[in-house]
Design a protein around this motif. Structure first.
Motif, short mmCIF file in Angstrom:
data_model
loop_
_atom_site.label_atom_id
_atom_site.label_comp_id
_atom_site.label_asym_id
_atom_site.label_seq_id
_atom_site.Cartn_x
_atom_site.Cartn_y
_atom_site.Cartn_z
N GLU A 22 0.83 -1.21 0.00
CA GLU A 22 0.00 0.00 0.00
C GLU A 22 0.87 1.26 0.00
OE1 GLU A 22 -3.56 0.71 0.33
OE2 GLU A 22 -3.89 -1.33 -0.37
N LEU A 23 1.92 1.25 0.81
CA LEU A 23 2.83 2.40 0.87
C LEU A 23 3.55 2.61 -0.46
CD1 LEU A 23 4.39 1.92 4.39
CD2 LEU A 23 3.15 3.94 3.62
N ASP A 24 4.13 1.53 -0.99
CA ASP A 24 4.94 1.63 -2.20
C ASP A 24 4.10 1.84 -3.47
OD1 ASP A 24 7.11 1.18 -0.57
OD2 ASP A 24 7.41 -0.91 -1.21
N TYR A 25 3.01 1.10 -3.59
CA TYR A 25 2.25 1.09 -4.83
C TYR A 25 1.13 2.14 -4.84
CZ TYR A 25 -0.13 -0.81 -8.93
OH TYR A 25 -0.70 -0.98 -10.16
N MET A 26 0.44 2.28 -3.71
CA MET A 26 -0.69 3.20 -3.63
C MET A 26 -0.27 4.58 -3.14
SD MET A 26 -3.21 1.44 -4.69
CE MET A 26 -4.41 0.17 -4.49
N GLY A 27 0.92 4.67 -2.54
CA GLY A 27 1.42 5.96 -2.09
C GLY A 27 1.01 6.34 -0.68
N ARG A 28 0.24 5.49 -0.03
CA ARG A 28 -0.21 5.77 1.33
C ARG A 28 -0.58 4.46 1.99
NH1 ARG A 28 -4.63 6.63 4.50
NH2 ARG A 28 -4.57 8.43 5.87
N GLY A 29 -0.09 4.25 3.19
CA GLY A 29 -0.39 3.02 3.90
C GLY A 29 -1.65 3.16 4.74
N PRO A 30 -2.22 2.03 5.14
CA PRO A 30 -3.41 2.06 5.99
C PRO A 30 -3.04 2.43 7.42
CG PRO A 30 -2.68 -0.19 5.69
CD PRO A 30 -1.80 0.66 4.83
N GLU A 31 -4.02 2.86 8.18
CA GLU A 31 -3.82 3.15 9.59
C GLU A 31 -3.70 1.85 10.38
OE1 GLU A 31 -7.13 5.61 10.66
OE2 GLU A 31 -6.49 7.23 9.32
N ARG A 58 -10.31 -0.14 -7.61
CA ARG A 58 -10.43 -1.47 -8.26
C ARG A 58 -9.41 -1.61 -9.38
NH1 ARG A 58 -16.12 -1.06 -7.35
NH2 ARG A 58 -16.38 0.11 -9.27
N GLU A 59 -9.28 -0.58 -10.19
CA GLU A 59 -8.33 -0.61 -11.31
C GLU A 59 -6.89 -0.74 -10.82
OE1 GLU A 59 -8.54 -0.69 -14.72
OE2 GLU A 59 -10.66 -1.08 -14.39
N LEU A 60 -6.54 0.01 -9.77
CA LEU A 60 -5.19 -0.07 -9.23
C LEU A 60 -4.87 -1.47 -8.71
CD1 LEU A 60 -5.00 3.36 -7.39
CD2 LEU A 60 -3.63 2.66 -9.36
N ILE A 61 -5.83 -2.08 -8.04
CA ILE A 61 -5.62 -3.45 -7.53
C ILE A 61 -5.50 -4.43 -8.68
CG2 ILE A 61 -6.76 -5.36 -6.31
CD1 ILE A 61 -5.39 -3.47 -4.41
N GLU A 62 -6.32 -4.28 -9.71
CA GLU A 62 -6.24 -5.18 -10.86
C GLU A 62 -4.87 -5.09 -11.53
OE1 GLU A 62 -8.01 -7.73 -12.19
OE2 GLU A 62 -9.16 -7.52 -10.34
N LYS A 63 -4.34 -3.88 -11.67
CA LYS A 63 -3.01 -3.71 -12.27
C LYS A 63 -1.92 -4.35 -11.41
CE LYS A 63 -4.19 -1.08 -15.78
NZ LYS A 63 -4.27 -1.62 -17.10
N ALA A 64 -2.12 -4.34 -10.11
CA ALA A 64 -1.13 -4.88 -9.18
C ALA A 64 -1.38 -6.34 -8.82
CB ALA A 64 -1.12 -4.04 -7.90
N ARG A 65 -2.36 -6.94 -9.44
CA ARG A 65 -2.75 -8.31 -9.10
C ARG A 65 -1.57 -9.29 -9.12
NH1 ARG A 65 -8.17 -10.03 -10.13
NH2 ARG A 65 -8.37 -12.04 -9.12
N PRO A 66 -0.71 -9.28 -10.16
CA PRO A 66 0.42 -10.23 -10.16
C PRO A 66 1.35 -10.04 -8.96
CG PRO A 66 0.10 -9.31 -12.35
CD PRO A 66 -0.79 -8.54 -11.43
N HIS A 124 -10.54 -11.02 -4.48
CA HIS A 124 -11.78 -10.24 -4.40
C HIS A 124 -11.52 -9.06 -3.47
CE1 HIS A 124 -13.70 -13.82 -6.09
NE2 HIS A 124 -12.96 -14.47 -5.22
N THR A 125 -12.02 -7.89 -3.83
CA THR A 125 -11.79 -6.73 -2.98
C THR A 125 -12.93 -5.73 -3.09
OG1 THR A 125 -10.19 -5.01 -2.37
CG2 THR A 125 -10.47 -5.44 -4.71
N ASP A 126 -13.09 -4.96 -2.01
CA ASP A 126 -14.02 -3.84 -2.03
C ASP A 126 -13.53 -2.84 -1.00
OD1 ASP A 126 -16.11 -2.25 -2.84
OD2 ASP A 126 -17.64 -3.34 -1.73
N ILE A 127 -13.97 -1.60 -1.15
CA ILE A 127 -13.59 -0.53 -0.24
C ILE A 127 -14.84 0.24 0.15
CG2 ILE A 127 -13.09 1.09 -2.10
CD1 ILE A 127 -10.75 2.11 -0.35
N SER A 128 -14.92 0.59 1.41
CA SER A 128 -16.02 1.44 1.87
C SER A 128 -15.58 2.89 1.80
CB SER A 128 -16.41 1.08 3.30
OG SER A 128 -17.30 2.06 3.81
N THR A 129 -16.29 3.68 1.04
CA THR A 129 -15.97 5.11 0.97
C THR A 129 -16.51 5.85 2.19
OG1 THR A 129 -17.92 5.52 -0.39
CG2 THR A 129 -15.83 5.16 -1.55
N HIS A 130 -17.32 5.17 2.99
CA HIS A 130 -17.84 5.78 4.22
C HIS A 130 -16.86 5.62 5.38
CE1 HIS A 130 -21.76 6.70 2.54
NE2 HIS A 130 -21.80 5.48 2.04
#
Length: 125
Positions: free
Chosen positions: A19-28, A72-80, A98-104
């Motif tokens: 998450e840090l390296d690929y998405m640019g921000r890690g989870p809490e 979703r697109e970012l995860i699909e690109k990083a799937r391998p 399988h993945t999903d994110i809550s925007t709430h």
């Protein structure tokens, strides 16, 4: 052979690093569960400030869907890469992701279905 807890911690650490390296921000917070041939990863606090703004309470449904689609697109690109992380740690190939994110709440769930169960030392859960 590593225990369940050791493998779960290793997966959690690897996903946080991803998450840090690929998405640019890690989870809490990250928590991983291995259940037979499933790996479930729960990440809390993954939305960037811009994503929170776009998906905010006053945001339109379009804004929330846009955040979900981009993620979703970012995860699909990083799937391998994700499949390699899970395969290296568990010794099993990934059958599906399988993945999903809550925007709430800013929580993301990722479930990896493996080609076989993860094995642990006898008498250790």
């Amino acid at each position: 052979m590593k225990t369940r807890g050791q493998l779960e911690a290793e997966i959690g650490d690897a996903i946080v690093k991803f998450e840090l390296d690929y998405m640019g921000r890690g989870p809490e917070e990250a928590k991983t569960y291995i259940i037979d041939d499933l790996v479930l990863v729960r990440l809390r606090g993954v939305l960037t400030p811009a994503e929170r703004q776009l998906a905010g309470v006053d945001g339109t449904p379009h804004g929330r869907e846009l955040v979900k689609e981009i993620r979703r697109e970012l995860i699909e690109k990083a799937r391998p890469l994700l499949e390699a992380i899970i395969g290296d740690v568990t010794g099993q190939s990934v059958r599906s992701l399988h993945t999903d994110i809550s925007t709430h709440t800013g929580e993301r769930i990722i479930v990896f279905s493996l080609c076989g169960p993860v094995h642990f030392p006898a008498n250790v859960l």
